[in-house]
Design an enzyme around this catalytic site. Sequence first.
Site, PDB file in Angstrom:
ATOM      1  CG  ASP A   1      -1.959   0.979   1.142  1.00 41.98           C
ATOM      2  OD1 ASP A   1      -1.755   1.915   0.227  1.00 41.98           O
ATOM      3  OD2 ASP A   1      -2.784   1.316   1.951  1.00 41.98           O
TER       4      ASP A   1
ATOM      5  CG  HIS B   1      -5.425   2.680  -0.291  1.00 44.02           C
ATOM      6  ND1 HIS B   1      -5.123   2.707   0.858  1.00 44.02           N
ATOM      7  CD2 HIS B   1      -6.484   3.614  -0.802  1.00 44.02           C
ATOM      8  CE1 HIS B   1      -5.580   3.518   1.428  1.00 44.02           C
ATOM      9  NE2 HIS B   1      -6.561   3.863   0.510  1.00 44.02           N
TER      10      HIS B   1
END
Length: 721
Positions: free
Chosen positions: A653, A688
Amino acid sequence: MRAAALILPLLLAATPALAGPEGAAIDAGDATLRYPIAKRLDLVEDHFGVKVADPYRWLENDLRADPAVRNWVDQENSLTRRYLDELPGREALKGRIQALLSHGRFTVPRKAGGRYFYGYNKGLENQTPLYVREGLAGPQRLLLDPNGWAKDGASALAEWVPSPDGRTLAYAVQEAGSDWRTLQLIDVDSGKSLDDRVEWVKFSQIAWDGRAEGFFYSRFAAPQDGEAYQSANQNQQLYYHRVGTDQAQDQLIYDTPDRPALSHQAQVTSDGRWLLISSFQGIDPRRELHVAELTGGPVKPRLLIKGPAHDWRLIGSRGTSLYFLTDDHAAHMRVVTLDAAKPRSRPKEVVRERPETLAGGSLVGNRMILAYMSDAQTVAELVELDGRKVTDVPLPGMGTAAGFGGREGDPETFFSFSGFVTPASIYRFDTTSLKSELFAQPDLPFNPEDFGVEQRLYPSKDGTLIPMTVIRRKTLADRAIAAPTILYGYGGFNISLTPGYSATRMAWLEQGGVYAIANLRGGGEYGKAWHEAGRGANKQNVFDDFIAAAEYLKANGFTTPDGLAIEGRSNGGLLVGAVVNQRPDLFAAALPAVGVMDMLRFDRFTAGRYWVDDYGSPESAQDFPLLYGYSPYHNILGGKEYPAILVSTADTDDRVVPAHSFKYAAALQAADLGARPRLLRVESRAGHGSGKPVDKLIEEYADSYSFAAYFTGLKIKAKPE
């Protein structure tokens, strides 16, 4: 920035022992939890006269480079995996999520040169392949299948744009969920990949020139070794790539080295005549505009609108007139034109501002389609280019419509339409004949009529009425039966929570759970004032709105006293973390995913600097006390009973770096917070959220929702009624 997940606990029959200091054993019913020891640094810093401890700063290191971080994460994952695998009903829930995803899904088609390009997933394919048709009625042909790009399915087809003549397709490859992209090209006629390769692209649009000779894109300088997933993104530049050439030959079109915080994105009008460059500093929709006429010679951008001060969204052009949606003198947006041949000229109003928020628009054929948001749902109108309304665009019901792309002179457009309990169907609409027809519709493995959707208004702490949508089986509503409930929220960045289908949510609803979605301040549901009321110094309003939603659900019989769960991702993960600290008594379990948890250092990593617009700056003496006052990492209250918490993040992420979740989880596990578990789940080769393979999504939500079910008292059945 988008979503996370939280849930609330029901006391177990076998109550866990009190959590003690690092490494203390915790008996959680059938399993014994011993949290991995996270070393504590004696690190205290002075922030405007306030001494702030940061004992887990070392967990900010990239786990690829730091063996200590890698070892700690491995131990956390091992502990969490053992715990989640023992949850009752997990496998049954996983199987049902798989079944609910086992139907074909289409994306909205794009037309270029008489060809139609669209994504189609047969159901459980990890990534969605791209298909092309020769004409609307032609047979579909597979053009790109990303499922063969990586053994674990973590290489994704991200953005893609066909050239205006439909002969070449530019597409972005996304690895392991990262925001970084590599652009490649494919010849549509032959299906053969070209040698072109453009790297270190991020937060970019792909804008073909009108002659299909090349495209404009945005990129950053290549990061230093080991810094790709953590270093702050500064000095974005706009380039032009000519098909068949090496990236080293790409032409720099525009940059602002004297203003390194600005980012730049390109759009080319459908007639290929004008290049528009939008420059912005943060997430806030405030832009500076430059325009250049594409004559085949050198590209010479000229200032069109000095800024960034207002939002300007290009929706089409006619000759030298560029049509924009803007909030300049219009908090709910209006439509204006700017003269591309006369930079710095004043805008001319075409469609005035209305009480409803103007959420989107496009020029299709010789008319405009404008989409308004009414109580967080879409209403679309067909409008002449002079602003006169023609008619409403026929929509299948109340829900969310998206798409409506098109070109000048071609009346054909496509849009998707979905609701809370109906997956997206694709429709074709003709702006001349006004005819709408179904293009693609998924098969449903459930009956939408079994579920009810209702909107409630409830008062927040300051009396402001907040809308909330409640979804549940009609039998629960008819009999006024309280049931385990998940409450979801976001509340930030002008993002609106609108109707949309989720197979994972449907799996919860089928089991007899209730799902509630609160349209908190900070979002964009009711225009600029609604956003302003939940940002910066007003951020506490968002938390108050969420807490009031939880209290309303309990007080009005939607959920049981120990049956409420909260969920949020990204900025919503921050929401969950902050609210758990402020009112841990309200919740049985919490699922904060990919959350922003350290509000004093968020701006130091990757895209974090963009968020200062919404949050404020940790470097500001005025903003610091506000950020420090609700930062989830810094406000964990030892000595109080906390809900069961499953913190979720991913190792790649690079939007909200996993250090946020690492530090927050370590602090939770070290504190005296009662009997319920505080676990960390770290996905490998994921980011993400975008590009995550379907099989990883299934596993993630099987974990999250079985965790929520266990602590809220929802009994998962192998075959829900």
